[in-house]
Design a protein around this motif. Structure first.
Motif, mmCIF file in Angstrom:
data_model
loop_
_atom_site.group_PDB
_atom_site.id
_atom_site.type_symbol
_atom_site.label_atom_id
_atom_site.label_comp_id
_atom_site.label_asym_id
_atom_site.label_seq_id
_atom_site.Cartn_x
_atom_site.Cartn_y
_atom_site.Cartn_z
ATOM 1 N N ALA A 199 0.830 -1.202 0.000
ATOM 2 C CA ALA A 199 0.000 0.000 0.000
ATOM 3 C C ALA A 199 0.867 1.256 0.000
ATOM 4 N N THR A 200 1.961 1.216 0.765
ATOM 5 C CA THR A 200 2.869 2.360 0.805
ATOM 6 C C THR A 200 3.494 2.603 -0.561
ATOM 7 N N VAL A 201 3.956 1.534 -1.201
ATOM 8 C CA VAL A 201 4.609 1.663 -2.501
ATOM 9 C C VAL A 201 3.615 2.149 -3.555
ATOM 10 N N ARG A 202 2.416 1.581 -3.543
ATOM 11 C CA ARG A 202 1.419 2.004 -4.546
ATOM 12 C C ARG A 202 1.063 3.466 -4.364
ATOM 13 N N ALA A 203 0.973 3.912 -3.104
ATOM 14 C CA ALA A 203 0.694 5.331 -2.855
ATOM 15 C C ALA A 203 1.824 6.198 -3.390
ATOM 16 N N GLU A 204 3.064 5.726 -3.249
ATOM 17 C CA GLU A 204 4.202 6.487 -3.767
ATOM 18 C C GLU A 204 4.173 6.600 -5.283
ATOM 19 N N MET A 205 3.537 5.634 -5.941
ATOM 20 C CA MET A 205 3.538 5.634 -7.403
ATOM 21 C C MET A 205 2.335 6.371 -8.001
ATOM 22 N N ASP A 206 1.533 7.009 -7.167
ATOM 23 C CA ASP A 206 0.510 7.936 -7.645
ATOM 24 C C ASP A 206 0.831 9.280 -7.018
ATOM 25 N N LEU A 207 1.488 10.136 -7.782
ATOM 26 C CA LEU A 207 2.005 11.380 -7.218
ATOM 27 C C LEU A 207 0.891 12.350 -6.839
ATOM 28 N N ARG A 208 -0.332 12.104 -7.303
ATOM 29 C CA ARG A 208 -1.454 12.919 -6.834
ATOM 30 C C ARG A 208 -1.694 12.675 -5.345
ATOM 31 N N LEU A 209 -1.480 11.428 -4.888
ATOM 32 C CA LEU A 209 -1.640 11.124 -3.469
ATOM 33 C C LEU A 209 -0.557 11.805 -2.640
ATOM 34 N N GLU A 210 0.657 11.855 -3.172
ATOM 35 C CA GLU A 210 1.715 12.577 -2.462
ATOM 36 C C GLU A 210 1.385 14.058 -2.372
ATOM 37 N N ALA A 211 0.845 14.605 -3.454
ATOM 38 C CA ALA A 211 0.435 16.010 -3.434
ATOM 39 C C ALA A 211 -0.642 16.243 -2.379
ATOM 40 N N ALA A 212 -1.604 15.324 -2.296
ATOM 41 C CA ALA A 212 -2.669 15.457 -1.299
ATOM 42 C C ALA A 212 -2.113 15.359 0.114
ATOM 43 N N ALA A 213 -1.124 14.474 0.310
ATOM 44 C CA ALA A 213 -0.499 14.340 1.634
ATOM 45 C C ALA A 213 0.212 15.628 2.022
ATOM 46 N N ALA A 214 0.930 16.215 1.075
ATOM 47 C CA ALA A 214 1.622 17.483 1.347
ATOM 48 C C ALA A 214 0.616 18.573 1.703
ATOM 49 N N ALA A 215 -0.494 18.612 0.979
ATOM 50 C CA ALA A 215 -1.510 19.632 1.244
ATOM 51 C C ALA A 215 -2.139 19.432 2.626
ATOM 52 N N GLU A 216 -2.406 18.178 2.999
ATOM 53 C CA GLU A 216 -2.995 17.898 4.314
ATOM 54 C C GLU A 216 -2.029 18.284 5.436
ATOM 55 N N LEU A 217 -0.760 17.914 5.283
ATOM 56 C CA LEU A 217 0.231 18.267 6.295
ATOM 57 C C LEU A 217 0.366 19.784 6.404
ATOM 58 N N SER A 218 0.303 20.458 5.271
ATOM 59 C CA SER A 218 0.378 21.923 5.264
ATOM 60 C C SER A 218 -0.804 22.526 6.013
ATOM 61 N N ASP A 219 -2.006 22.007 5.771
ATOM 62 C CA ASP A 219 -3.191 22.514 6.471
ATOM 63 C C ASP A 219 -3.079 22.288 7.981
ATOM 64 N N ASN A 220 -2.539 21.134 8.374
ATOM 65 C CA ASN A 220 -2.407 20.829 9.799
ATOM 66 C C ASN A 220 -1.498 21.810 10.521
ATOM 67 N N PHE A 221 -0.535 22.383 9.803
ATOM 68 C CA PHE A 221 0.436 23.287 10.425
ATOM 69 C C PHE A 221 0.291 24.718 9.916
ATOM 70 N N ALA A 222 -0.915 25.054 9.475
ATOM 71 C CA ALA A 222 -1.145 26.400 8.943
ATOM 72 C C ALA A 222 -0.890 27.480 9.995
ATOM 73 N N ASP A 223 -1.126 27.161 11.272
ATOM 74 C CA ASP A 223 -0.962 28.152 12.347
ATOM 75 C C ASP A 223 0.329 27.974 13.134
ATOM 76 N N TYR A 224 1.238 27.158 12.618
ATOM 77 C CA TYR A 224 2.508 26.900 13.311
ATOM 78 C C TYR A 224 3.629 27.559 12.515
ATOM 79 N N ASP A 225 4.348 28.485 13.150
ATOM 80 C CA ASP A 225 5.330 29.299 12.427
ATOM 81 C C ASP A 225 6.642 28.581 12.143
ATOM 82 N N GLY A 226 6.958 27.528 12.911
ATOM 83 C CA GLY A 226 8.282 26.922 12.793
ATOM 84 C C GLY A 226 8.383 25.764 11.834
ATOM 85 N N PHE A 227 7.312 25.490 11.075
ATOM 86 C CA PHE A 227 7.299 24.321 10.186
ATOM 87 C C PHE A 227 6.398 24.671 8.999
ATOM 88 N N ARG A 228 6.970 24.652 7.796
ATOM 89 C CA ARG A 228 6.161 25.018 6.630
ATOM 90 C C ARG A 228 6.394 24.031 5.496
#
Length: 516
Positions: A199-228
């Motif tokens: 499952a991990t490898v298949r997720a890595e091979m669909d870069l749209r999922l990686e983009a979604a993961a980056a966006a989710e992590l970004s939203d989680n830290f939208a109010d945190y100044d030390g991590f972007r």
């Protein structure tokens, strides 16, 4: 049958490579394969490569590197399984580098144009043909958009999906065979571990999922100044192409350069500990490939992560288990550590809680008795996994990924300052989170939520009981004795009255939850 013949042939090829590197010892861990071990030892006498003086884990890492991308990824996964391979071999496998020769820029350009359905010149004002990184699944090029934005473009390797599909089928076949031939190894869940890896490898091979993961992590830290997190360029992202904001910064393990640039490495360690805690406990969503090459520090001392192909998730119950367990260990409360394992169902109820508590003490005392800056929670978890056989504990794949991430995070922390411990820095956060989520008030709130869910389901449940009673009492349906049918109908008529104690109890608990 065809699958068995095909994979047996491939398995023989794998044994030959292991033999050349004098790395056949993993086969010794699987009883019931005498013919394969004999064949391997025979091959080992012929054409063995130099390097027998190396540690076994390094020889195995070299063999996996030769086998190709899937096996490199597998080796990195096995680096978390010290319960299977031992700490020394697992540590050696953690040094496996996911680096391969780059593929041609012409193929990278062709992939981008095919995926985004536009000429490269329309997509980018400039595109650097020299890749800045090449790994088993993809490689990265720097580019600049027509709007002047500097970006990093990740492109999948040609044919990588088919290559991984063949290897994943092989891994699953081996795991299935092991479970069938050696039932006592089923508790280690080899097929579940392979499924998690797949499952991990298949997720890595669909870069749209990686983009979604980056966006989710970004939203989680939208109010945190030390991590972007770098922003996703969705217009230039597809299944085999990912375009992200380019990061300029210093690798987090380059301490000399960080200090020369004026960064406070102790503060960076505090930020790293806090960010790790927030990802794991607050969000249950964490970057699971946080080696030093995937974390940079920009000019404002902000942590800038990259590469979001491997992410981990933990549900609320698992987070509660982790928090209870870690605080139990840190406070030396081994009874509590044992209790949370039984409550979570990780240790079967027929095992002795006192014996398991003693095992936890044997693990915790040597580790937690060390100077605070030498305490390793990742090592503690690894040793905890090693007692699984004694107490029939089942493997928890989600915790294996977390343990690997902890190991890397602790290594980065020791690089920044070997005299500080990230867990002591994060301890106030853990304790505050525990009070907010595991204290008496939190438990009452959770009980109220649980009761609310029961109340929501109760009308449907009563309706199902009523329909079942109708069917049972129907003369054309199930034949019942007249007295039984009359009793069912009487219970149905009196059901609402009979349930009044339950309704009253639910009301009282709900009122108590509101008052508290």
């Amino acid at each position: 049958m065809i699958r068995a013949f095909r994979n047996t042939g491939r398995l023989i090829g794998i044994v030959r490579i292991l033999a050349r590197h004098d790395a056949l010892f993993p086969l010794e861990a699987v009883p019931g394969l005498p013919a394969l071990r004999w064949f391997g030892r025979l091959l080992g006498r012929i054409g063995r490569k130099r390097g027998r003086q190396q540690r076994p884990g390094l020889r195995l890492a070299a063999a996996l590197q030769e086998m190709g991308p899937s096996f490199i990824k597998l080796g990195q996964t096995l680096a978390t399984r010290s319960d299977l391979l031992g700490e020394d071999i697992a540590a050696d496998l953690s040094t496996l580098q996911d680096r391969l020769p780059p593929f041609s820029s012409a193929r990278a350009r062709a992939t981008i144009e095919a995926e985004l359905e536009r000429p490269l010149a329309e997509l980018f004002a400039s595109f650097d043909d020299r890749p800045v990184a090449a790994a088993s699944i993809s490689q990265v090029h720097f580019a600049e958009t027509a709007e002047g934005e500097k970006v990093a473009v990740k492109v999948l390797r040609p044919g990588i999906e088919a290559a991984f599909a063949r290897d994943l089928d092989l891994f699953d076949w081996i795991a299935e065979t092991v479970e069938r031939v050696q039932p006592q190894l089923r508790r280690l869940k080899p097929r579940a571990v392979v499924a998690t890896f797949a499952a991990t490898v298949r997720a890595e091979m669909d870069l749209r999922l990686e983009a979604a993961a980056a966006a989710e992590l970004s939203d989680n830290f939208a109010d945190y100044d030390g991590f972007r997190v770098p922003q996703v360029d969705w217009q230039r992202t597809a299944r085999r192409v990912l375009t992200l904001e380019r990061i300029d910064g210093i690798r987090i393990d380059n301490v000399a350069a960080l200090k020369e640039a004026g960064h406070d490495t102790d503060q960076l360690l505090r930020q790293s500990a806090e960010v790790f805690f927030l990802q794991v406990f607050r969000d249950g969503f964490f970057h699971a490939d946080m080696h030093p090459g995937n974390m940079f520090v920009d000019g404002d001392s902000v942590l800038r992560p990259v590469d979001f192909g491997i992410m981990g998730r933990l549900d609320v119950k698992t987070r509660y288990f982790l928090a209870d367990m870690l605080l139990g260990f840190l406070n030396g409360d081994y009874r509590r550590v044992a209790e949370v394992h039984f409550q979570a169902g990780y240790v079967p109820a027929d095992q002795s809680i006192d014996d398991f508590m003693q095992a936890c003490r044997a693990i915790g005392q040597p580790i937690l008795g060390r100077p605070v800056h030498e305490i390793s929670v990742a090592r503690l978890l690894a040793q905890l996994f090693q007692v699984t056989e004694t107490f029939a504990m089942e493997t928890q794949p989600q915790l294996l990924l977390l343990q690997k991430t902890m190991l890397v995070a602790e290594g980065v922390g020791r690089t920044l300052n070997p005299t500080l411990n990230m867990w002591e820095l994060a301890r106030p956060l853990i304790e505050d989170w525990m009070r907010a989520h595991r204290g008496p008030e939190a438990r009452i709130r959770q009980a109220a939520l649980d009761i609310g869910q029961v109340l929501e389901r109760l009308p449907a449940l009563l309706g199902q009981i009523e329909r079942a009673a109708d069917r049972l009492a129907d003369p054309a349906g199930v034949k019942l004795h007249p007295d039984t049918a009359e009793a069912l109908l009487r219970r149905r008529r009196n059901g609402a009255v009979a349930l009044w104690p339950l309704w009253l109890a639910l009301l009282l608990v709900s009122v108590a939850a509101v008052l508290y």
